[in-house]
Write a protein that holds these residues in place. Structure first.
Motif, PDB file in Angstrom:
ATOM      1  N   GLN A   1       0.858  -1.317  -0.020  1.00  0.00           N
ATOM      2  CA  GLN A   1      -0.140  -0.001   0.133  1.00  0.00           C
ATOM      3  C   GLN A   1       0.815   1.251   0.139  1.00  0.00           C
ATOM      4  O   GLN A   1       0.577   2.038  -0.552  1.00  0.00           O
ATOM      5  CB  GLN A   1      -0.961  -0.008   1.235  1.00  0.00           C
ATOM      6  CG  GLN A   1      -2.125  -1.000   1.312  1.00  0.00           C
ATOM      7  CD  GLN A   1      -3.008  -0.958  -0.019  1.00  0.00           C
ATOM      8  OE1 GLN A   1      -3.520   0.235  -0.413  1.00  0.00           O
ATOM      9  NE2 GLN A   1      -3.378  -1.991  -0.708  1.00  0.00           N
ATOM     10  N   SER A   2       1.893   1.257   0.770  1.00  0.00           N
ATOM     11  CA  SER A   2       2.820   2.313   0.870  1.00  0.00           C
ATOM     12  C   SER A   2       3.488   2.641  -0.827  1.00  0.00           C
ATOM     13  O   SER A   2       3.674   3.843  -1.155  1.00  0.00           O
ATOM     14  CB  SER A   2       4.025   2.067   1.739  1.00  0.00           C
ATOM     15  OG  SER A   2       5.006   3.065   1.561  1.00  0.00           O
ATOM     16  N   ARG A   3       3.839   1.469  -1.414  1.00  0.00           N
ATOM     17  CA  ARG A   3       4.225   1.848  -2.820  1.00  0.00           C
ATOM     18  C   ARG A   3       3.369   2.230  -3.765  1.00  0.00           C
ATOM     19  O   ARG A   3       3.474   3.321  -4.507  1.00  0.00           O
ATOM     20  CB  ARG A   3       4.792   0.265  -3.434  1.00  0.00           C
ATOM     21  CG  ARG A   3       6.060  -0.352  -2.694  1.00  0.00           C
ATOM     22  CD  ARG A   3       6.178  -1.594  -3.066  1.00  0.00           C
ATOM     23  NE  ARG A   3       7.411  -2.339  -2.292  1.00  0.00           N
ATOM     24  CZ  ARG A   3       7.760  -3.746  -2.659  1.00  0.00           C
ATOM     25  NH1 ARG A   3       7.195  -4.322  -3.591  1.00  0.00           N
ATOM     26  NH2 ARG A   3       8.694  -3.939  -1.690  1.00  0.00           N
ATOM     27  N   ILE A   4       2.199   1.779  -3.550  1.00  0.00           N
ATOM     28  CA  ILE A   4       0.971   2.424  -4.460  1.00  0.00           C
ATOM     29  C   ILE A   4       0.871   3.790  -4.018  1.00  0.00           C
ATOM     30  O   ILE A   4       0.582   4.724  -5.086  1.00  0.00           O
ATOM     31  CB  ILE A   4      -0.392   1.538  -4.244  1.00  0.00           C
ATOM     32  CG1 ILE A   4      -0.018  -0.055  -5.022  1.00  0.00           C
ATOM     33  CG2 ILE A   4      -1.429   2.094  -4.938  1.00  0.00           C
ATOM     34  CD1 ILE A   4      -1.148  -0.839  -4.592  1.00  0.00           C
ATOM     35  N   LEU A   5       0.735   4.300  -3.013  1.00  0.00           N
ATOM     36  CA  LEU A   5       0.128   5.697  -2.376  1.00  0.00           C
ATOM     37  C   LEU A   5       1.492   6.519  -2.861  1.00  0.00           C
ATOM     38  O   LEU A   5       1.290   7.411  -3.390  1.00  0.00           O
ATOM     39  CB  LEU A   5       0.112   5.673  -0.982  1.00  0.00           C
ATOM     40  CG  LEU A   5       0.169   7.119  -0.377  1.00  0.00           C
ATOM     41  CD1 LEU A   5      -1.182   7.581  -0.860  1.00  0.00           C
ATOM     42  CD2 LEU A   5       0.186   7.087   1.176  1.00  0.00           C
TER      43      LEU A   5
ATOM     44  N   GLN B   1       1.054   7.001  -6.488  1.00  0.00           N
ATOM     45  CA  GLN B   1      -0.203   7.933  -6.809  1.00  0.00           C
ATOM     46  C   GLN B   1       0.372   9.260  -6.596  1.00  0.00           C
ATOM     47  O   GLN B   1      -0.232  10.218  -7.291  1.00  0.00           O
ATOM     48  CB  GLN B   1      -1.287   7.551  -5.969  1.00  0.00           C
ATOM     49  CG  GLN B   1      -2.000   6.162  -6.483  1.00  0.00           C
ATOM     50  CD  GLN B   1      -3.008   5.704  -5.574  1.00  0.00           C
ATOM     51  OE1 GLN B   1      -2.982   5.968  -4.383  1.00  0.00           O
ATOM     52  NE2 GLN B   1      -3.900   5.304  -5.993  1.00  0.00           N
ATOM     53  N   GLN B   2       0.996   9.651  -5.719  1.00  0.00           N
ATOM     54  CA  GLN B   2       1.478  11.121  -5.369  1.00  0.00           C
ATOM     55  C   GLN B   2       2.409  11.475  -6.634  1.00  0.00           C
ATOM     56  O   GLN B   2       2.289  12.780  -6.827  1.00  0.00           O
ATOM     57  CB  GLN B   2       2.346  11.183  -4.017  1.00  0.00           C
ATOM     58  CG  GLN B   2       1.373  10.799  -2.907  1.00  0.00           C
ATOM     59  CD  GLN B   2       2.352  10.555  -1.592  1.00  0.00           C
ATOM     60  OE1 GLN B   2       3.570  10.397  -1.785  1.00  0.00           O
ATOM     61  NE2 GLN B   2       1.658  10.659  -0.407  1.00  0.00           N
ATOM     62  N   ARG B   3       3.107  10.680  -7.176  1.00  0.00           N
ATOM     63  CA  ARG B   3       4.088  10.961  -8.329  1.00  0.00           C
ATOM     64  C   ARG B   3       3.059  11.288  -9.598  1.00  0.00           C
ATOM     65  O   ARG B   3       3.259  12.155 -10.277  1.00  0.00           O
ATOM     66  CB  ARG B   3       4.835  10.034  -8.635  1.00  0.00           C
ATOM     67  CG  ARG B   3       6.243   9.822  -7.516  1.00  0.00           C
ATOM     68  CD  ARG B   3       7.238   8.939  -8.022  1.00  0.00           C
ATOM     69  NE  ARG B   3       8.257   8.836  -6.990  1.00  0.00           N
ATOM     70  CZ  ARG B   3       9.435   9.317  -7.234  1.00  0.00           C
ATOM     71  NH1 ARG B   3       9.630  10.266  -8.081  1.00  0.00           N
ATOM     72  NH2 ARG B   3      10.364   9.302  -6.514  1.00  0.00           N
TER      73      ARG B   3
ATOM     74  N   ILE C   1      -3.347   1.547 -12.015  1.00  0.00           N
ATOM     75  CA  ILE C   1      -3.411   2.431 -10.777  1.00  0.00           C
ATOM     76  C   ILE C   1      -3.713   3.694 -10.975  1.00  0.00           C
ATOM     77  O   ILE C   1      -3.099   4.301 -11.893  1.00  0.00           O
ATOM     78  CB  ILE C   1      -2.039   2.366 -10.101  1.00  0.00           C
ATOM     79  CG1 ILE C   1      -1.488   0.924  -9.677  1.00  0.00           C
ATOM     80  CG2 ILE C   1      -2.004   3.102  -8.919  1.00  0.00           C
ATOM     81  CD1 ILE C   1      -0.070   0.852  -9.098  1.00  0.00           C
ATOM     82  N   PRO C   2      -5.045   3.977 -10.510  1.00  0.00           N
ATOM     83  CA  PRO C   2      -5.443   5.493 -10.758  1.00  0.00           C
ATOM     84  C   PRO C   2      -4.844   6.461  -9.688  1.00  0.00           C
ATOM     85  O   PRO C   2      -4.190   5.972  -8.940  1.00  0.00           O
ATOM     86  CB  PRO C   2      -6.968   5.178 -10.398  1.00  0.00           C
ATOM     87  CG  PRO C   2      -7.093   4.174  -9.491  1.00  0.00           C
ATOM     88  CD  PRO C   2      -6.026   3.105  -9.756  1.00  0.00           C
ATOM     89  N   VAL C   3      -5.038   7.705 -10.066  1.00  0.00           N
ATOM     90  CA  VAL C   3      -4.549   8.830  -9.320  1.00  0.00           C
ATOM     91  C   VAL C   3      -4.744   8.617  -7.969  1.00  0.00           C
ATOM     92  O   VAL C   3      -4.355   9.016  -6.928  1.00  0.00           O
ATOM     93  CB  VAL C   3      -4.269  10.060 -10.036  1.00  0.00           C
ATOM     94  CG1 VAL C   3      -5.970  10.545 -10.301  1.00  0.00           C
ATOM     95  CG2 VAL C   3      -3.437  11.110  -9.127  1.00  0.00           C
ATOM     96  N   GLN C   4      -6.274   8.214  -7.774  1.00  0.00           N
ATOM     97  CA  GLN C   4      -6.820   8.075  -6.572  1.00  0.00           C
ATOM     98  C   GLN C   4      -7.867   7.166  -6.512  1.00  0.00           C
ATOM     99  O   GLN C   4      -8.256   6.576  -7.687  1.00  0.00           O
ATOM    100  CB  GLN C   4      -7.794   9.349  -6.258  1.00  0.00           C
ATOM    101  CG  GLN C   4      -6.934  10.776  -6.259  1.00  0.00           C
ATOM    102  CD  GLN C   4      -7.849  11.906  -5.651  1.00  0.00           C
ATOM    103  OE1 GLN C   4      -9.090  11.789  -6.091  1.00  0.00           O
ATOM    104  NE2 GLN C   4      -7.345  13.030  -5.158  1.00  0.00           N
ATOM    105  N   GLY C   5      -7.767   6.489  -5.312  1.00  0.00           N
ATOM    106  CA  GLY C   5      -8.534   5.030  -5.239  1.00  0.00           C
ATOM    107  C   GLY C   5      -7.812   3.797  -5.296  1.00  0.00           C
ATOM    108  O   GLY C   5      -6.701   3.885  -5.512  1.00  0.00           O
TER     109      GLY C   5
END
Length: 403
Positions: free
Chosen positions: A18-22, A25-27, A58-62
């Motif tokens: 989850q940390s990697r995905i978040l 998404q921030q990038r 992977i969406p920018v959010q969600g």
């Protein structure tokens, strides 16, 4: 008859995933990218926990959507993601992500450094209303800085690399061929859990375990992006160990990668059956001095290209200008490279590079001298960038091992 279901293990902790995905998404948000479609196996594993065949959106959010062609059951158990579906055709990706509440992206990120032209054209048609954005740089920059979890895995891999080096004296014998010796080393590495496959991101570069070469054969150049080449067993490979005999009083290069649970440790040591000529011993000592100099100067904020120039200048001052990192016009223009799930990750200690070191990066630093007609000496260690220095994860003695 009831069909027995095979159980598969999950290795990547859910919090890590989850940390990697978040972080990705921030990038994406900073680069005005609405979503990224992950296709490459290593990136797929990094973000989803599985390397099964499919597509990860992977969406920018969600929440991400993992769409698997083969094998769905295995991917569902290996991945910690919640939204995992079976999908037969990439043409159905837009409607699939829409079903999970993801809008069709205006700007779609793709790994264009590894994407084939045919794939790019295909996804242009599938996402005809989207702008295609190269997101590979952001993915590689993120992966360059390792988490505590990843560092722990690479410590274990490095420990295994040291065990392989320590086993060399028991395996090597005068008169055996390089390839025979390599087979013994590889068998021992496999017994320790080496996964066999060494992954590289660079297009059309293959590596099998690494390079084991003896004497003049180690200085034979090849197509591989490395200071060392080797004859290999035939022209279709044209690198690595071949059928040259291992002789006394010649340097034996053991530049082997250990890969444990996906993560790489790169490690070079020099062995010799009997003493070596003074010029080779002197050259090896010079490479150790260059390594020590980098350890003293490489801290967070150091510019990779500057470190490269420091190494080049020191090699020249010691008289190895024409033999440092290769011999001839096509000498390699790097002296170190990042490590992780792939052998050629960021950062590169290379000519013209502007990337600054960050705490948590892991580098394979490899100052080597290639002397045609004589062989190769030098060192390579996997080094962790800490707050104040470089910590060597590989600890087997850097000195030439005289057997």
């Amino acid at each position: 008859m009831v069909k027995q279901m095979i159980k598969y293990s999950r290795t990547t902790p859910e919090a890590e995933q989850q940390s990697r995905i978040l972080a990705l998404q921030q990038r994406l948000e900073k680069n005005d990218v609405d979503g990224v479609l992950i296709l490459q196996k290593v990136d797929m594993f990094y973000y989803s926990g599985t390397a099964q065949q499919g597509w990860l959106y992977i969406p920018v959010q969600g929440e991400p959507v993992l769409m698997i062609f083969k094998d769905f059951h295995r991917a569902r158990e290996e991945s910690g993601l919640q939204q995992v579906v079976c999908l037969v055709s990439p043409k159905k990706i837009p409607q699939t992500i829409a079903r999970f509440g993801c809008s069709i992206p205006k700007n779609l990120g793709l790994e264009m450094d590894v994407l084939s032209v045919n794939q790019y054209i295909l996804f242009q048609k599938i996402f005809s209303g989207s702008n295609m954005i190269d997101i590979s740089l952001q993915i590689r920059l993120q992966r360059a800085v390792k988490s505590d979890y990843e560092i722990g895995l690479m410590r274990k891999s490095s420990h295994m690399a040291d065990k392989v080096a320590a086993k060399v004296p028991d395996l090597i014998k005068e008169g055996m061929t390089e390839i025979e010796f390599a087979g013994l080393v590889e068998a021992y590495a496999r017994s320790l859990g080496h996964q066999g496959l060494v992954r590289m991101r660079m297009w059309d570069n293959d590596l099998f375990y690494g390079h084991i070469m003896a004497g003049p054969g180690a200085a034979v150049p090849s197509c591989f992006a490395s200071p060392t080449g080797g004859r290999g067993v035939n022209p279709s490979i044209a690198q690595g160990p071949g059928f040259d005999l291992i002789k006394r009083n010649e340097p034996i290069l053991v530049d082997y990668i250990f890969v444990l649970d996906g993560y790489i440790s790169d490690h070079t040591r020099i062995f010799s059956l009997g003493s070596l000529p003074d010029d080779l011993l002197k050259a090896h000592d010079a490479m150790l001095e260059i390594q020590d100099m980098v350890k003293q100067n490489a801290i967070p904020g150091s510019i990779t290209g500057d470190l490269y120039e420091m190494m080049i200048s020191m090699a020249e001052a010691k008289g190895y200008k024409d033999y440092f990192m290769g011999a001839g016009e096509r000498r390699i223009r790097f002296t170190g490279h990042g490590l992780g799930l792939e052998l050629d990750e960021f950062p590169f200690i290379a000519q013209g590079q502007k990337l600054a070191l960050e705490k948590g990066m892991i580098i394979a630093l490899e100052p080597k001298v290639v002397l045609p007609g004589k062989g190769v000496v030098g060192i390579e260690n996997s080094l962790l960038v800490t707050q104040n220095s470089l910590e060597s994860l590989t600890t087997f003695s850097d000195e030439i091992a005289i057997l």
